[in-house]
Design a protein around this motif. Structure first.
Motif, PDB file in Angstrom:
ATOM      1  N   THR A  79      -3.573   4.290 -14.385  1.00 56.59           N
ATOM      2  CA  THR A  79      -3.121   5.619 -13.987  1.00 56.59           C
ATOM      3  C   THR A  79      -3.532   6.658 -15.017  1.00 56.59           C
ATOM      4  OG1 THR A  79      -1.254   4.690 -12.761  1.00 56.59           O
ATOM      5  CG2 THR A  79      -1.076   6.993 -13.415  1.00 56.59           C
ATOM      6  N   ASN A  80      -3.412   6.300 -16.296  1.00 56.97           N
ATOM      7  CA  ASN A  80      -3.810   7.226 -17.356  1.00 56.97           C
ATOM      8  C   ASN A  80      -5.304   7.501 -17.325  1.00 56.97           C
ATOM      9  OD1 ASN A  80      -3.264   8.695 -20.001  1.00 56.97           O
ATOM     10  ND2 ASN A  80      -4.815   7.208 -20.615  1.00 56.97           N
ATOM     11  N   LEU A  81      -6.124   6.475 -17.070  1.00 61.70           N
ATOM     12  CA  LEU A  81      -7.570   6.705 -16.984  1.00 61.70           C
ATOM     13  C   LEU A  81      -7.892   7.627 -15.811  1.00 61.70           C
ATOM     14  CD1 LEU A  81     -10.490   6.303 -17.791  1.00 61.70           C
ATOM     15  CD2 LEU A  81     -10.482   4.128 -16.539  1.00 61.70           C
ATOM     16  N   LYS A  82      -7.206   7.454 -14.693  1.00 65.58           N
ATOM     17  CA  LYS A  82      -7.418   8.362 -13.563  1.00 65.58           C
ATOM     18  C   LYS A  82      -7.084   9.799 -13.963  1.00 65.58           C
ATOM     19  CE  LYS A  82      -6.298   6.914  -9.363  1.00 65.58           C
ATOM     20  NZ  LYS A  82      -5.544   6.305  -8.247  1.00 65.58           N
ATOM     21  N   ARG A  83      -6.044   9.956 -14.758  1.00 68.26           N
ATOM     22  CA  ARG A  83      -5.694  11.293 -15.260  1.00 68.26           C
ATOM     23  C   ARG A  83      -6.843  11.878 -16.071  1.00 68.26           C
ATOM     24  NH1 ARG A  83      -3.803  13.363 -20.159  1.00 68.26           N
ATOM     25  NH2 ARG A  83      -3.740  11.272 -21.089  1.00 68.26           N
TER      26      ARG A  83
ATOM     27  N   THR B 107       0.817  -1.206   0.000  1.00 70.19           N
ATOM     28  CA  THR B 107       0.000   0.000   0.000  1.00 70.19           C
ATOM     29  C   THR B 107       0.857   1.266   0.000  1.00 70.19           C
ATOM     30  OG1 THR B 107      -0.173  -0.072   2.417  1.00 70.19           O
ATOM     31  CG2 THR B 107      -1.960  -1.065   1.152  1.00 70.19           C
ATOM     32  N   GLU B 108       2.077   1.173   0.491  1.00 71.54           N
ATOM     33  CA  GLU B 108       2.912   2.370   0.625  1.00 71.54           C
ATOM     34  C   GLU B 108       3.970   2.466  -0.475  1.00 71.54           C
ATOM     35  OE1 GLU B 108       4.367   2.340   4.625  1.00 71.54           O
ATOM     36  OE2 GLU B 108       2.343   2.241   5.474  1.00 71.54           O
ATOM     37  N   SER B 109       4.822   1.472  -0.590  1.00 71.62           N
ATOM     38  CA  SER B 109       5.855   1.530  -1.628  1.00 71.62           C
ATOM     39  C   SER B 109       5.435   0.761  -2.878  1.00 71.62           C
ATOM     40  CB  SER B 109       7.181   0.989  -1.099  1.00 71.62           C
ATOM     41  OG  SER B 109       7.030  -0.344  -0.627  1.00 71.62           O
ATOM     42  N   GLY B 110       4.767  -0.380  -2.710  1.00 72.51           N
ATOM     43  CA  GLY B 110       4.276  -1.154  -3.843  1.00 72.51           C
ATOM     44  C   GLY B 110       5.048  -2.439  -4.050  1.00 72.51           C
ATOM     45  N   ALA B 111       4.449  -3.339  -4.842  1.00 69.66           N
ATOM     46  CA  ALA B 111       5.123  -4.563  -5.256  1.00 69.66           C
ATOM     47  C   ALA B 111       5.950  -4.254  -6.497  1.00 69.66           C
ATOM     48  CB  ALA B 111       4.112  -5.666  -5.549  1.00 69.66           C
TER      49      ALA B 111
ATOM     50  N   LEU C 299       9.053  -0.920 -11.797  1.00 68.07           N
ATOM     51  CA  LEU C 299       7.652  -0.528 -11.695  1.00 68.07           C
ATOM     52  C   LEU C 299       7.167  -0.940 -10.307  1.00 68.07           C
ATOM     53  CD1 LEU C 299       6.050  -1.812 -15.028  1.00 68.07           C
ATOM     54  CD2 LEU C 299       6.311   0.577 -14.361  1.00 68.07           C
ATOM     55  N   MET C 300       6.598  -0.013  -9.586  1.00 66.75           N
ATOM     56  CA  MET C 300       6.073  -0.319  -8.258  1.00 66.75           C
ATOM     57  C   MET C 300       4.550  -0.231  -8.306  1.00 66.75           C
ATOM     58  SD  MET C 300       8.895  -0.977  -6.789  1.00 66.75           S
ATOM     59  CE  MET C 300       8.291  -1.248  -5.111  1.00 66.75           C
ATOM     60  N   ALA C 301       3.900  -1.358  -8.055  1.00 62.93           N
ATOM     61  CA  ALA C 301       2.439  -1.445  -8.115  1.00 62.93           C
ATOM     62  C   ALA C 301       1.868  -1.219  -6.720  1.00 62.93           C
ATOM     63  CB  ALA C 301       2.020  -2.808  -8.664  1.00 62.93           C
ATOM     64  N   ARG C 302       1.265  -0.038  -6.529  1.00 63.57           N
ATOM     65  CA  ARG C 302       0.680   0.303  -5.234  1.00 63.57           C
ATOM     66  C   ARG C 302      -0.815   0.022  -5.261  1.00 63.57           C
ATOM     67  NH1 ARG C 302       3.399   6.225  -3.974  1.00 63.57           N
ATOM     68  NH2 ARG C 302       5.584   5.561  -4.208  1.00 63.57           N
ATOM     69  N   THR C 303      -1.290  -0.662  -4.258  1.00 62.90           N
ATOM     70  CA  THR C 303      -2.698  -1.045  -4.231  1.00 62.90           C
ATOM     71  C   THR C 303      -3.587   0.158  -3.932  1.00 62.90           C
ATOM     72  OG1 THR C 303      -2.536  -1.644  -1.886  1.00 62.90           O
ATOM     73  CG2 THR C 303      -2.180  -3.401  -3.489  1.00 62.90           C
TER      74      THR C 303
ATOM     75  N   ASP D 150      10.202   5.423  -9.503  1.00 65.88           N
ATOM     76  CA  ASP D 150      10.936   6.426  -8.717  1.00 65.88           C
ATOM     77  C   ASP D 150       9.979   7.344  -7.963  1.00 65.88           C
ATOM     78  OD1 ASP D 150      13.345   5.385  -9.611  1.00 65.88           O
ATOM     79  OD2 ASP D 150      13.438   6.736 -11.331  1.00 65.88           O
ATOM     80  N   ASP D 151       8.916   6.727  -7.416  1.00 61.03           N
ATOM     81  CA  ASP D 151       7.939   7.411  -6.568  1.00 61.03           C
ATOM     82  C   ASP D 151       7.063   8.416  -7.324  1.00 61.03           C
ATOM     83  OD1 ASP D 151       7.006   7.207  -3.942  1.00 61.03           O
ATOM     84  OD2 ASP D 151       7.870   9.150  -3.390  1.00 61.03           O
ATOM     85  N   GLU D 152       7.068   8.349  -8.651  1.00 66.52           N
ATOM     86  CA  GLU D 152       6.218   9.225  -9.457  1.00 66.52           C
ATOM     87  C   GLU D 152       5.203   8.381 -10.224  1.00 66.52           C
ATOM     88  OE1 GLU D 152       6.138  12.494  -9.587  1.00 66.52           O
ATOM     89  OE2 GLU D 152       7.818  12.737  -8.176  1.00 66.52           O
TER      90      GLU D 152
END
Length: 471
Positions: free
Chosen positions: A120-124, A59-63, A82-86, A110-112
């Motif tokens: 992520t693009n759909l959320k944008r 939840t914080e850093s991601g898988a 790639l970090m997959a955050r839930t 890199d935390d971005e």
């Protein structure tokens, strides 16, 4: 500045409280493992299974994932992880594997936020929509086949009792009965995951089925379609079948779509903005507001580029042939639009209006990446609203399929692209739709042109039969 800091602290507190609620839910459900899920550019789910003890990590850093190992992530082998955050709002138990929970993820590098991530693009794009005062609500209707391979390796509809053989099998009682346990599992499990499934049926082809979901916001509708496909594959295996969302697995049967019902709502109040407003003239005779009509105008203007997303691979175009060439299915209909029209409650349209509260888009293939489709449609629909695009007169009470090709063109209907390359070239030239995809657009065009090139290097059995001894 202090107001911004207070807002961020408030949001952090809210997220922390939500996180603890999710943690407690997982504990009560006896969850031992979490599937962290995202999709590649093709809409294929990718996961890691992590023990529930790693809940804080994901939840914080991601898988962590190697981006170059996944299609369309814009990373080479030298790229950072790639970090997959839930997403805390998406955790739910898998009813068929009750010690496992699944969560949809957004990707970071890199935390971005990483905008090659379709979600992520759909959320944008939903953020862009919200800035204009709108929200998108929708629901998919995924058609799919249950199939099996015979002893010769040939693909056939799953038909254990050998009774699903009618020329018009849609809604058939006997055909559905042998799959009733499968469908009941799907409905039961889906509703336990919050899908709001309200009906299922045997569809137009032998071995084909459809499920109908409740409305939800666009992001969760896309999440839901991906989870449904994952679930269908798992449940079908229990009955010795393969669930396939391939658009056209059989050349003589109807293809599979993912029909999309949608409307725009007010971003603050949630009020549906498609019905006619008080005092507003019924411009097109469908009981729809100008917002709805202009949104459809934008979709129709950009339909060729959108088709590259709605029908994302070569097989999809077997489903949307125009009728200028010989084509048939055993039931007599393809049930798929090949020309872009809109109108009343009439399944021969691309955009059908079952009532003034929504439209149905009948074009998306069963293999559509829903995150990309919705992002592309938002860009096109906003173009329609902002530029007040007039889609022309609605076609009411007429069978578009019975019209001649010339008559359709006379009425201003645009023929949908008839192959993947044609659609991708339309996408490449459409700056509006490309803007809805962000950096994914360039990667998508590149990969789809490569897919077309690979296809064109293959010789099919049809070609051998047709041309081997013609001279």
């Amino acid at each position: 500045m202090s107001a911004i800091i207070e807002m961020r602290e408030s949001m952090t507190t809210e997220d922390a409280e939500k996180k603890e609620l999710v943690r407690e839910m997982l504990k009560k459900q006896g969850i031992e493992f979490i599937l962290t899920k995202f999709v590649d550019i093709h809409g294929v789910p990718k996961v890691k299974q992590v023990p529930v003890d790693c809940f804080d990590d994901v939840t914080e850093s991601g898988a962590g994932f190697a981006g170059a190992a996944v299609w369309g992530m814009g990373l080479g082998p030298e790229g950072h992880d790639l970090m997959a955050r839930t997403d805390l709002d998406t955790y739910c138990q898998l009813p068929w594997i009750p010690n496992v929970a699944i969560a949809s993820c957004d990707l970071y590098v890199d935390d971005e936020p990483w905008f090659y991530c379709p979600r992520t693009n759909l959320k944008r794009m939903m953020g862009v929509l919200a800035e204009k005062g709108f929200a998108l609500n929708c629901g998919f209707e995924p058609e799919h086949f249950l199939v099996e391979r015979n002893e010769q390796g040939e693909l056939t509809p799953w038909d254990p009792l050998k009774i699903d053989n009618l020329a018009k099998p849609c809604y058939d009682f006997k055909g559905m009965c042998q799959s009733m346990n499968y469908l009941q599992d799907i409905i039961r499990y889906g509703n336990q995951m919050g899908f709001g499934i309200y009906q299922s049926d045997h569809e137009d082809a032998n071995g084909q089925y459809e499920i109908n979901f409740d409305w939800t916001n666009g992001l969760h509708a896309a999440d839901r379609l991906i989870r449904f496909r994952m679930m269908a594959g798992q449940v079908a295996g229990k009955y010795g079948a393969i669930a396939t969302f391939m658009a056209k697995p059989f050349d003589d049967k109807t293809g599979s779509g993912a029909h999309l019902h949608f409307h725009l709502a007010d971003a603050e109040s949630g009020e549906n903005l498609f019905p006619l407003r008080p005092g507003e003239t019924d411009w097109k005779g469908l009981g729809l507001s100008k917002t709805a009509i202009h949104y459809i105008g934008g979709l129709l203007k950009h339909i060729k580029a959108i088709t590259a997303i709605a029908s994302p691979n070569i097989n999809c175009y077997r489903r949307i042939q125009s009728g200028e060439f010989v084509y048939s299915s055993t039931s007599g209909y393809t049930w798929t639009p090949s020309f872009a029209s809109y109108g009343d409650n009439n399944r021969t349209h691309l955009f059908r209006c079952p009532g003034p509260n929504r439209f149905e888009d009948r074009s998306p293939s069963g293999m559509v990446n829903p995150y990309l489709l919705l992002a592309a449609q938002i860009a096109a629909g906003l173009d329609g609203i902002e530029n007040e695009i007039d889609p022309g007169d609605a076609i009411v009470g007429k069978n578009v399929w019975d019209m001649s090709i010339d008559k359709r063109r006379e009425l201003g209907m645009i023929m949908l692209p008839q192959n993947l390359l044609e659609a991708v070239e339309a996408l490449e030239a459409d700056e509006v739709v490309r803007s809805g995809l962000g950096p994914i657009g360039d990667e998508y065009v590149r990969l789809k042109k490569a897919e077309w090139g690979e296809f064109m290097r293959h010789v099919t059995p049809w070609e051998v039969d047709r041309y081997l001894t013609v001279l």
